[in-house]
Design a protein around this motif. Structure first.
Motif, short mmCIF file in Angstrom:
data_model
loop_
_atom_site.label_atom_id
_atom_site.label_comp_id
_atom_site.label_asym_id
_atom_site.label_seq_id
_atom_site.Cartn_x
_atom_site.Cartn_y
_atom_site.Cartn_z
N ASP A 33 41.85 32.74 51.06
CA ASP A 33 41.48 33.91 50.60
C ASP A 33 40.32 33.98 48.99
N TYR A 34 40.25 33.03 48.33
CA TYR A 34 39.02 32.35 47.41
C TYR A 34 38.15 32.62 48.27
N LEU A 35 37.53 32.55 49.33
CA LEU A 35 36.10 32.43 49.51
C LEU A 35 35.75 34.08 50.30
N ASN A 36 37.50 34.47 50.26
CA ASN A 36 36.57 36.01 50.65
C ASN A 36 36.55 37.27 49.73
N ALA A 37 37.57 36.51 48.08
CA ALA A 37 37.02 37.51 47.32
C ALA A 37 35.55 37.21 46.74
N CYS A 38 34.84 35.91 47.25
CA CYS A 38 33.64 35.66 46.33
C CYS A 38 32.69 36.52 46.98
N GLN A 39 32.72 37.06 48.52
CA GLN A 39 31.75 37.77 48.83
C GLN A 39 32.71 39.46 48.76
N ASN A 40 33.40 39.80 48.15
CA ASN A 40 34.10 40.91 48.33
C ASN A 40 33.71 41.74 46.85
N PHE A 41 32.86 42.49 45.96
CA PHE A 41 32.86 43.01 44.54
C PHE A 41 33.82 43.99 44.40
N SER A 42 34.27 44.36 45.82
CA SER A 42 35.47 45.09 45.15
C SER A 42 36.36 44.76 42.72
N GLU A 43 36.51 45.90 42.58
CA GLU A 43 37.83 45.53 41.52
C GLU A 43 39.01 44.62 41.48
N ASN A 44 39.46 44.66 42.76
CA ASN A 44 40.60 45.05 43.03
C ASN A 44 40.91 42.99 43.42
N ASN A 45 40.04 42.19 43.35
CA ASN A 45 39.87 40.74 43.81
C ASN A 45 40.49 40.12 42.40
N MET A 46 40.54 38.46 42.64
CA MET A 46 41.19 37.99 41.72
C MET A 46 40.04 37.71 40.87
N VAL A 47 38.55 37.24 41.74
CA VAL A 47 37.15 36.88 40.97
C VAL A 47 36.85 37.75 40.12
N THR A 48 36.81 38.97 40.69
CA THR A 48 36.59 39.74 39.74
C THR A 48 36.92 40.11 38.40
N GLY A 49 38.38 39.71 39.06
CA GLY A 49 39.33 39.83 37.49
C GLY A 49 39.37 38.68 36.56
N TRP A 50 38.49 37.74 36.91
CA TRP A 50 38.77 36.60 36.23
C TRP A 50 36.72 36.43 35.27
N GLU A 51 36.38 37.63 36.42
CA GLU A 51 34.77 38.23 35.41
C GLU A 51 34.85 38.55 34.73
N GLU A 52 35.91 39.64 34.70
CA GLU A 52 35.91 40.56 33.85
C GLU A 52 36.39 39.96 32.55
N GLU A 53 37.67 38.92 32.70
CA GLU A 53 38.54 38.30 31.83
C GLU A 53 37.26 37.61 31.00
N LEU A 54 36.29 37.51 31.17
CA LEU A 54 35.92 36.10 30.37
C LEU A 54 34.89 37.66 30.13
N TYR A 55 34.39 38.52 30.31
CA TYR A 55 33.30 39.19 29.27
C TYR A 55 34.69 39.45 28.43
N ASN A 56 35.58 39.87 28.93
CA ASN A 56 36.93 40.35 27.45
C ASN A 56 36.78 39.54 26.58
N LYS A 57 36.43 38.14 26.63
CA LYS A 57 37.72 37.06 26.45
C LYS A 57 35.69 36.53 24.94
N ALA A 58 34.56 37.18 25.75
CA ALA A 58 33.60 36.46 24.90
C ALA A 58 33.54 37.79 24.45
N TRP A 59 33.04 38.93 24.74
CA TRP A 59 33.54 40.55 23.64
C TRP A 59 33.80 40.14 22.65
N GLU A 60 35.06 40.25 22.50
CA GLU A 60 36.15 39.12 21.30
C GLU A 60 35.51 38.35 20.82
N ARG A 61 35.25 37.06 20.59
CA ARG A 61 34.21 36.14 19.95
C ARG A 61 33.91 36.27 19.90
N LEU A 62 32.71 37.46 20.17
CA LEU A 62 31.69 37.86 19.06
C LEU A 62 31.80 38.73 18.51
#
Length: 193
Positions: free
Chosen positions: A66-95
């Motif tokens: 599932d992780y390898l498939n999620a890495c190739q899929n850029f849709s909004e409904n997979n775990m990797v996209t969720g991690w990326e968005e979460e890190l963006y939001n945490k960086a936004w808050e810390r800044l």
């Protein structure tokens, strides 16, 4: 004669301790496969370790796939996209200190904050979608999961359990119940009849 009767408290408590610890081991490891009685599955068969060992190995394989498939899929409904968005939001808050800074012009504060958070997002995306899958393929993680599945048998797990858990748990629980047995024996001898 009363003293001999009081010794039964110790024997009873030690036997209960042994039965408790052994029943935990039995529930964990025995039986090794499903048992049926009159075509109905007997509860707690197989033991918890044989039952969940297979589920764990299957879960590892599915998660990697599932992780390898999620890495190739850029849709909004997979775990990797969720991690990326979460890190963006945490960086936004810390800044948020950019907003409070007096030395940065007000028209640049939001842009600068967004740019740095976006940089964190892109670095995360490159790491999670390119570098980690590269490492997974380079080190052949799938083969290691299959090897782990083959090598970790119930026998090995039971040997480790006996060596590192069962032995010490048996000593501790039996010592505790032995002390309870002595306390019960003393109370039996002290209390008049």
């Amino acid at each position: 004669m009363i003293f001999l009767k009081s010794l039964l408290f110790i024997l009873y408590n030690v036997a209960m301790a042994f039965a408790l610890v052994y029943s935990i081991k039995f529930i964990l490891f025995y039986p090794k496969e499903k048992k049926f009685f009159l075509k109905k599955k007997v509860p707690l068969t197989p033991g918890l370790v044989p039952k969940y060992r297979k589920k764990l190995m299957d879960k590892l394989k599915i998660t990697l796939h599932d992780y390898l498939n999620a890495c190739q899929n850029f849709s909004e409904n997979n775990m990797v996209t969720g991690w990326e968005e979460e890190l963006y939001n945490k960086a936004w808050e810390r800044l948020s200190f950019f907003e409070e800074s007096k030395f940065i012009p007000s028209f640049l504060k939001n842009k600068l904050r967004h740019s740095v958070a976006l940089l964190v997002f892109e670095i995360t995306r490159g790491f999670l979608r390119s570098f980690v899958p590269y490492l997974i393929q380079k080190f052949e993680v799938k083969k290691y999961i299959e090897l782990l599945d083959e090598k970790i048998s119930i026998k090995i797990l039971e040997d480790y359990y006996n060596k590192y858990v069962y032995k010490y748990m048996l000593i501790i629980v039996m010592a505790f119940y032995f002390l309870i047995g002595i306390a019960n024996m003393i109370l039996y001898l002290i209390i008049p009849k």
